[in-house]
Design an enzyme around this catalytic site. Sequence first.
Site, short mmCIF file in Angstrom:
data_model
loop_
_atom_site.label_atom_id
_atom_site.label_comp_id
_atom_site.label_asym_id
_atom_site.label_seq_id
_atom_site.Cartn_x
_atom_site.Cartn_y
_atom_site.Cartn_z
N THR A 65 59.12 4.81 -83.72
CA THR A 65 59.86 5.53 -82.66
C THR A 65 61.36 5.34 -82.79
OG1 THR A 65 59.37 3.68 -81.23
CG2 THR A 65 58.04 5.65 -80.92
N LYS A 117 49.26 -9.06 -77.83
CA LYS A 117 49.79 -8.61 -79.13
C LYS A 117 50.64 -9.72 -79.72
CE LYS A 117 53.24 -5.42 -79.81
NZ LYS A 117 54.15 -5.64 -80.94
N ASP A 134 56.09 -11.41 -77.19
CA ASP A 134 57.34 -11.34 -77.97
C ASP A 134 58.21 -12.55 -77.64
OD1 ASP A 134 56.58 -9.00 -79.22
OD2 ASP A 134 57.49 -7.71 -77.69
N ASN A 191 44.96 -2.66 -102.81
CA ASN A 191 44.27 -3.94 -102.99
C ASN A 191 44.90 -5.03 -102.12
OD1 ASN A 191 42.42 -5.74 -104.48
ND2 ASN A 191 44.34 -6.63 -105.23
N ASP A 233 51.44 -1.67 -98.31
CA ASP A 233 51.53 -2.22 -99.67
C ASP A 233 50.50 -1.48 -100.52
OD1 ASP A 233 51.95 -4.09 -101.85
OD2 ASP A 233 52.63 -5.54 -100.35
N ASP A 290 49.98 -7.39 -84.87
CA ASP A 290 50.85 -6.24 -85.20
C ASP A 290 51.80 -6.60 -86.33
OD1 ASP A 290 52.15 -3.81 -85.07
OD2 ASP A 290 53.36 -4.35 -83.32
N LEU A 291 51.27 -6.61 -87.56
CA LEU A 291 52.11 -6.95 -88.73
C LEU A 291 52.42 -5.72 -89.58
CD1 LEU A 291 50.52 -10.40 -89.73
CD2 LEU A 291 52.49 -9.95 -88.26
N LYS A 292 51.89 -4.58 -89.21
CA LYS A 292 52.19 -3.29 -89.86
C LYS A 292 52.17 -3.40 -91.39
CE LYS A 292 54.92 -1.39 -86.01
NZ LYS A 292 55.01 -2.57 -85.10
N ARG A 306 58.35 -6.56 -72.12
CA ARG A 306 59.28 -7.10 -71.13
C ARG A 306 58.90 -6.89 -69.67
NH1 ARG A 306 64.00 -4.56 -74.61
NH2 ARG A 306 62.19 -3.27 -75.06
O1 C5P Z 1 59.25 -5.01 -74.09
P1 C5P Z 1 58.58 -3.71 -74.44
O2 C5P Z 1 57.53 -3.28 -73.40
O3 C5P Z 1 59.51 -2.62 -74.79
O4 C5P Z 1 57.75 -4.10 -75.74
C1 C5P Z 1 56.99 -3.18 -76.43
C2 C5P Z 1 56.32 -3.82 -77.60
O5 C5P Z 1 55.79 -2.78 -78.42
C3 C5P Z 1 57.22 -4.64 -78.49
O6 C5P Z 1 56.42 -5.67 -79.09
C4 C5P Z 1 57.68 -3.64 -79.52
O7 C5P Z 1 58.00 -4.25 -80.75
C5 C5P Z 1 56.43 -2.79 -79.68
N1 C5P Z 1 56.66 -1.45 -80.18
C6 C5P Z 1 57.52 -0.54 -79.57
N2 C5P Z 1 57.67 0.72 -80.07
C7 C5P Z 1 56.98 1.08 -81.13
C8 C5P Z 1 56.10 0.20 -81.74
C9 C5P Z 1 55.97 -1.08 -81.23
O8 C5P Z 1 58.15 -0.85 -78.57
N3 C5P Z 1 57.10 2.29 -81.56
#
Ligand code: C5P
Length: 235
Positions: free
Chosen positions: A120, A34, A12, A69, A66, A61-63, A211
């Site tokens: 979440t 990721k 990140d 197709n 759409d 992780d681009l989720k 983090r």
């Molecule tokens: O820094 P941290 O450990 O919180 O990062 C978690 C990673 O997982 C980040 O890239 C965050 O965007 C991703 N993420 C999340 N909760 C989700 C889905 C993805 O924290 N429900």
Amino acid sequence: MNNQNPIIAALDVPDAARALALAEQLAPAVGAFKIGKELFVAEGPDIVRRVRDTGASVFLDLKFHDIPNTVAKAVASAARLDVQMLTVHASGGTQMLRAAQAAADEAANTPLILGVTVLTSMDKSDLEELGIQKNPADQVQHLATLATAAGLKGLVCSPMEIAPLRKILPDDIQLITPGIRPAGTDTGDQKRIMTPAEAIEAGASWLVIGRPICAAKNPRAGAEAILESLAGLAK
Ligand code: C5P
């Protein structure tokens, strides 16, 4: 891609230089990296190729969400980048999920398609606003069942959802969880957290950790300490 080392470090960071420096430092201590929207939108597919060129596995992780197709074509493009995992929104529905899985199955290197259930960040009132009357836990189970019935072999879920999902899903479904905090570390904005060992014991296949590793004074040591905390635990 096997999960002998279940740690997925979230790169990140906003640019390639920082991402590659972190990847180089962390590669021996984590199982995969990721790449999410921040880094991908800044640097494009080239950053995926460059991280893959280091020999590391990549979770893109681009989720995607759409029409079927369009998602199928995006999955095919991601598979050509040789990523090992990628995300789609389970709420895209059965046809979209089947199209995504079919595109992955047709690729030379089939990535694991992960269904994202309920973000979440959303609570009951957010779901109600969208016209969904179920509480988040029930909606997660509903979408997890839908996604696996459509052929997906993996889901992203919060640590609290691992145990309930393990009860209703086939054993071969891989569960990937963020919200991981080693004991004694800063929780940041994550509220419903587990330690790495708790999440693995609950049945997680992979742990997405940002983090606690990447913002540590010594990221490599942070990752190694987490790996050490998992020694001897069944996956
Ligand atoms: O820094 P941290 O450990 O919180 O990062 C978690 C990673 O997982 C980040 O890239 C965050 O965007 C991703 N993420 C999340 N909760 C989700 C889905 C993805 O924290 N429900």
